[in-house]
Scaffold this motif. Sequence first.
Motif, PDB file in Angstrom:
ATOM      1  N   ASP A   1      -2.414   3.069  -3.534  1.00  0.00           N
ATOM      2  CA  ASP A   1      -2.767   3.944  -2.422  1.00  0.00           C
ATOM      3  C   ASP A   1      -4.277   4.030  -2.356  1.00  0.00           C
ATOM      4  O   ASP A   1      -4.946   4.208  -3.381  1.00  0.00           O
TER       5      ASP A   1
ATOM      6  N   ARG B   1       0.818  -1.220   0.000  1.00  0.00           N
ATOM      7  CA  ARG B   1       0.000   0.000   0.000  1.00  0.00           C
ATOM      8  C   ARG B   1       0.851   1.270   0.000  1.00  0.00           C
ATOM      9  O   ARG B   1       0.541   2.217   0.722  1.00  0.00           O
ATOM     10  N   GLY B   2       1.918   1.285  -0.770  1.00  0.00           N
ATOM     11  CA  GLY B   2       2.711   2.505  -0.857  1.00  0.00           C
ATOM     12  C   GLY B   2       3.243   2.927   0.491  1.00  0.00           C
ATOM     13  O   GLY B   2       3.893   2.158   1.199  1.00  0.00           O
ATOM     14  N   ARG B   3       2.977   4.160   0.872  1.00  0.00           N
ATOM     15  CA  ARG B   3       3.496   4.687   2.137  1.00  0.00           C
ATOM     16  C   ARG B   3       2.942   3.939   3.342  1.00  0.00           C
ATOM     17  O   ARG B   3       3.563   3.885   4.392  1.00  0.00           O
ATOM     18  N   ASN B   4       1.766   3.341   3.212  1.00  0.00           N
ATOM     19  CA  ASN B   4       1.173   2.596   4.330  1.00  0.00           C
ATOM     20  C   ASN B   4       1.693   1.161   4.411  1.00  0.00           C
ATOM     21  O   ASN B   4       1.466   0.498   5.425  1.00  0.00           O
TER      22      ASN B   4
ATOM     23  N   ASN C   1       1.687   9.424  -2.317  1.00  0.00           N
ATOM     24  CA  ASN C   1       1.938   8.320  -1.391  1.00  0.00           C
ATOM     25  C   ASN C   1       2.615   7.135  -2.058  1.00  0.00           C
ATOM     26  O   ASN C   1       3.031   6.189  -1.374  1.00  0.00           O
ATOM     27  N   ILE C   2       2.688   7.148  -3.386  1.00  0.00           N
ATOM     28  CA  ILE C   2       3.308   6.062  -4.137  1.00  0.00           C
ATOM     29  C   ILE C   2       4.739   6.416  -4.557  1.00  0.00           C
ATOM     30  O   ILE C   2       5.568   5.551  -4.801  1.00  0.00           O
TER      31      ILE C   2
END
Length: 578
Positions: A119, A85-88, A126-127
């Motif tokens: 994202d 999930r990218g940054r998450n 965020n990616i």
Amino acid sequence: MNKTLKIRDVTLRDGQQSLFATRMTQEQIDSVLPYFKEANFYAMEVWGGAVPDSVMRYLNEDPWERLEKINKVIGDTSKLTALSRGRNLFGYNPYPDRVIEGFNRNAIKSGIDIMRIFDALNDTNNIKSTIKYVKENGGIADCTVCYTVDPKFKKRDRVRAFLQGKRLPGKVFTIEYFVKKAMELEKLGADIVTIKDMAGLIPPVKSGIIIDLMKQEINIPVNFHTHSTPGYGLASVLTAIINGADIIDTSIMNFAGGPAAPAFEIIQLFCNKLGIKTDVNLEAIVKINTALKDIRKELEPFDTYKIFPRDFDITKDKLPPEVDELFDQAIDLAYRRKEKALLETTQKIEAYFNFPPPAENVRKAEIPGGMYSNMLAQLKQQKMENLLQRVLDIIPSVRLDAGCPPLVTPTSQIVGVQAVNCIVDENNGRPFYTTKSTQFVNLVKGIYGKTPLPVDPEFRKKIAGHKKEKPYNPNSYEKPENPILDELGGMRLAQNEKEELLLELFPAVATNFLQNRAENRYIEQINAIEEEKRRKYQEEKEKYESLSDEEKKERLLKGLYNYQWSTFDGEVSDDDDD
């Protein structure tokens, strides 16, 4: 339409996650890997998503070892893919670049070729960092545009909003919106763009148009990913293919259909009729499907459908003429964009192969199946399941209040939980948003990123206590403690970078997993020490017994031995010396 089509098999990640709660053991995975090596898929999605959490939580297995074992067998025959999930990464909260870099570097080192990055807000910012770290480490950046639908407001809702001096938004998630997102991702360095329809809500005509326009606007491969939940999946894949999709995600038949992806075997039959080459070894597919049937029986406790597809050997079985005709009709209808008739036809095909029927509740609610079932479970816990329809009625307004996020994990769950909270508040005579989840507050604050529509500052103040958006601050991140386990000889809970990453990404689950591993390591160390003692004693005993009586007496007198080996019983006590 392309004359060749690349197939990304998602059986070992998305397939088992969608149908069997990600419960495949390493032993089950190992049993089918030789057949997958023969299959010659372009790519295999085997990791990420719920896999790292689930294999620790339920199977007490190491997710890094799972990936490395798969890579050892598959080698270069197919590219291995993971989902993040990218940054998450895998959770709800964002992570600083240090964690994102470490995770992607280790994932690629352990065997991942393609990192599929999405994202939940379609916030390309965020990616960005994941693209950078994937490419720096030699990986392929597969960036997604998450498909979602606009909130559906009833006429009375619009009238009420008008009387209150408000105006509900028009269309947000237009075809242009998705195409522009793909263009943004290409500029950021994406090597592939995937339309990720995680809820299976994209209708076939729309999927074809989006693919066609993306192919006109970007110069990198376009991948299409969908699910069969509400009955659109097969038809939407067909229109994606004839409109030029480069890569299609499918699952092997016994792990396909329902909430999972469309079956590879059916897609292959369409490709045969369209003159498209997939370069997949069909004899290997038959072996895989046969093995998966047995594995599915073993996973029966986690199989909510318990509906097995028809046995079908794609290398030799012939379709009945009336079913074969359905394939021809579907192709014709797809070209002519006759959506209703196309859906009826593809659903007849799936019915012939005994796949689950469309989930009408999900189709009507236009929300992901997981979100629907989780909301129902949340209500059942409070014995309020009779309020489900009321919850479904307010989801559009809760989404709008929160900036109209796409309905994809985790935002789908955040919106769903909050909608239930609102209706429970209402049922108890309290105003909406009396009960707020921490995740909903963070979403409204702006911690998760930019929402498709800006959040009303007054609403943000009501929920979060301030009007101004507060984006994620990496300086606020606190690294989980990696304690010294005094009771286990002073070893650290996490003993290398990969274990430290597990602790950061899955704090609670990884703590339990690593504690169990540390205990096993400690026991192994103690056993190794005891075994070494025994070995040394045995060695000394044999040396002693090989001596003559005079040599024995001489050595004993000199104090070289303080133990009578003639009485040695093979046991080691703390008082014995080496």
